[in-house]
Design a protein around this motif. Structure first.
Motif, PDB file in Angstrom:
ATOM      1  N   LEU A 148       0.837  -1.202   0.000  1.00 61.29           N
ATOM      2  CA  LEU A 148       0.000   0.000   0.000  1.00 61.29           C
ATOM      3  C   LEU A 148       0.867   1.245   0.000  1.00 61.29           C
ATOM      4  O   LEU A 148       0.628   2.213  -0.729  1.00 61.29           O
ATOM      5  CB  LEU A 148      -0.904   0.024   1.243  1.00 61.29           C
ATOM      6  N   SER A 149       1.864   1.186   0.855  1.00 58.42           N
ATOM      7  CA  SER A 149       2.729   2.338   1.008  1.00 58.42           C
ATOM      8  C   SER A 149       3.487   2.633  -0.290  1.00 58.42           C
ATOM      9  O   SER A 149       3.588   3.786  -0.733  1.00 58.42           O
ATOM     10  CB  SER A 149       3.686   2.062   2.171  1.00 58.42           C
ATOM     11  N   ARG A 150       3.990   1.594  -0.902  1.00 60.25           N
ATOM     12  CA  ARG A 150       4.708   1.792  -2.163  1.00 60.25           C
ATOM     13  C   ARG A 150       3.765   2.248  -3.273  1.00 60.25           C
ATOM     14  O   ARG A 150       4.118   3.084  -4.101  1.00 60.25           O
ATOM     15  CB  ARG A 150       5.435   0.499  -2.570  1.00 60.25           C
TER      16      ARG A 150
ATOM     17  N   GLY B  28      -3.922   7.436   2.100  1.00 58.98           N
ATOM     18  CA  GLY B  28      -4.029   8.893   2.126  1.00 58.98           C
ATOM     19  C   GLY B  28      -5.161   9.416   1.258  1.00 58.98           C
ATOM     20  O   GLY B  28      -5.667   8.744   0.375  1.00 58.98           O
ATOM     21  N   GLU B  29      -5.532  10.652   1.532  1.00 59.68           N
ATOM     22  CA  GLU B  29      -6.712  11.248   0.922  1.00 59.68           C
ATOM     23  C   GLU B  29      -6.571  11.437  -0.595  1.00 59.68           C
ATOM     24  O   GLU B  29      -7.469  11.100  -1.368  1.00 59.68           O
ATOM     25  CB  GLU B  29      -6.994  12.599   1.602  1.00 59.68           C
ATOM     26  N   GLY B  32      -6.505   8.046  -2.229  1.00 55.61           N
ATOM     27  CA  GLY B  32      -7.674   7.279  -1.816  1.00 55.61           C
ATOM     28  C   GLY B  32      -8.976   7.756  -2.437  1.00 55.61           C
ATOM     29  O   GLY B  32      -9.794   6.949  -2.866  1.00 55.61           O
ATOM     30  N   SER B  33      -9.155   9.059  -2.500  1.00 53.19           N
ATOM     31  CA  SER B  33     -10.425   9.561  -3.030  1.00 53.19           C
ATOM     32  C   SER B  33     -10.518   9.318  -4.527  1.00 53.19           C
ATOM     33  O   SER B  33     -11.583   8.975  -5.048  1.00 53.19           O
ATOM     34  CB  SER B  33     -10.592  11.047  -2.711  1.00 53.19           C
ATOM     35  N   ARG B  34      -9.415   9.451  -5.222  1.00 53.78           N
ATOM     36  CA  ARG B  34      -9.434   9.169  -6.668  1.00 53.78           C
ATOM     37  C   ARG B  34      -9.699   7.693  -6.935  1.00 53.78           C
ATOM     38  O   ARG B  34     -10.442   7.319  -7.832  1.00 53.78           O
ATOM     39  CB  ARG B  34      -8.107   9.569  -7.303  1.00 53.78           C
ATOM     40  N   LEU B  35      -9.054   6.884  -6.108  1.00 54.94           N
ATOM     41  CA  LEU B  35      -9.224   5.443  -6.251  1.00 54.94           C
ATOM     42  C   LEU B  35     -10.685   5.053  -6.050  1.00 54.94           C
ATOM     43  O   LEU B  35     -11.253   4.281  -6.821  1.00 54.94           O
ATOM     44  CB  LEU B  35      -8.338   4.756  -5.219  1.00 54.94           C
ATOM     45  N   LYS B  36     -11.278   5.615  -5.029  1.00 56.47           N
ATOM     46  CA  LYS B  36     -12.684   5.292  -4.744  1.00 56.47           C
ATOM     47  C   LYS B  36     -13.597   5.771  -5.859  1.00 56.47           C
ATOM     48  O   LYS B  36     -14.534   5.083  -6.247  1.00 56.47           O
ATOM     49  CB  LYS B  36     -13.112   5.921  -3.429  1.00 56.47           C
ATOM     50  N   ASN B  37     -13.320   6.975  -6.345  1.00 56.38           N
ATOM     51  CA  ASN B  37     -14.141   7.492  -7.443  1.00 56.38           C
ATOM     52  C   ASN B  37     -14.075   6.569  -8.644  1.00 56.38           C
ATOM     53  O   ASN B  37     -15.091   6.270  -9.269  1.00 56.38           O
ATOM     54  CB  ASN B  37     -13.671   8.889  -7.854  1.00 56.38           C
ATOM     55  N   LEU B  38     -12.859   6.155  -8.945  1.00 56.40           N
ATOM     56  CA  LEU B  38     -12.678   5.279 -10.104  1.00 56.40           C
ATOM     57  C   LEU B  38     -13.417   3.962  -9.903  1.00 56.40           C
ATOM     58  O   LEU B  38     -14.148   3.493 -10.781  1.00 56.40           O
ATOM     59  CB  LEU B  38     -11.180   5.012 -10.320  1.00 56.40           C
TER      60      LEU B  38
END
Lengths: 163, 83
Positions: A148-150, B28-29, B32-38
């Motif tokens: 995840l970190s990478r 991270g935000e 994370g937010s882009r990932l969720k949107n996608l």
């Protein structure tokens, strides 16, 4: 019988999530849907090995990611012959993009190594815990976290234009 | 933001802790937010009919739960004693 009924209902409900997972992993609609189809078929055939009351979604995701990797292994052998033609297709996924930025992110995601992409999609988008993701990927929880970190670092770099 | 124990009812603004939807701290935000949107975008696409057809087909085949073969005794009559 009760188990297979539960599986059936679970399958129908899971389809959109399985498709999203498959598309996130493979970036190609055609392959993604093939993966989902294979997953549903295998899940049904193995319905008896599903333990009632356990996490059906995690079970299905595990089947799908295994399908994905076995597809990759097969493809890899073919790509070595076709000189990367297939690899090029993997990146340029066709389809309706909601906007340019989302397309960029999708592109960035497709540039991650599979294990990182898988980890970040499972935890960041599908909502699995570290433990569930570790079980799906067949690795240790610590490995999930480091992937995840990478993945985050790499995606951030790509989005910041260092790709 | 860090107070996860604070009960937040219903409302899930962009900054609100959102339980299962909460952005993972490692991811991270921004990512994370882009990932969720996608992902949500993918997941909200209409499911092609082929999958419903597939499930219907699968259902016609018995899954491997063949341990419980049909024990057909539809009528309550005592079949053991044939007269």
């Amino acid at each position: 019988m009760a188990a297979s009924q539960e599986v059936r209902e679970g399958l129908v409900k899971a389809i959109p999530h399985l498709r999203a997972f498959a598309m996130s992993l493979s970036g190609r609609s055609a392959l993604a849907d093939d993966l989902v189809q294979e997953t549903l078929t295998k899940a049904w055939a193995k319905a008896d090995s599903y333990q009632d009351g356990t996490n059906l979604m995690a079970w299905l995701f595990t089947i799908l990611r295994n399908e994905f990797y076995s597809h990759l292994r097969k493809r890899k052998r073919e790509v070595e012959d076709v000189d990367g033609a297939e690899a090029a297709q993997l990146v340029s996924a066709p389809g309706q993009l909601p906007n340019l930025e989302m397309g960029d992110f999708r592109d960035a995601l497709s540039q991650l190594p599979e294990d990182q992409r898988e980890a970040i999609v499972l935890v960041g988008a599908s909502g699995f815990s570290y433990e569930e993701a570790a079980s799906i990927m067949g690795c240790a929880v610590g490995t999930v976290k480091s992937r995840l970190s990478r993945a985050r670092t790499r995606l951030t770099e790509i989005m910041d234009g260092e790709a | 933001m860090t107070d996860k124990n604070k009960p937040k009812g219903g409302k899930s603004g962009p900054d609100a802790p959102r339980g299962a939807d909460e952005v993972d701290p490692i991811i991270g935000e921004a990512v994370g937010s882009r990932l969720k949107n996608l992902f949500d975008d993918f997941a909200s696409e209409a499911v092609p009919d082929r999958f419903f057809d597939l499930i219907d087909q699968l259902e016609k085949k018995e899954p491997d739960t063949s341990s419980s073969k049909e024990q057909n005794a539809p009528d309550g009559a005592d079949k053991g004693s044939e007269s």
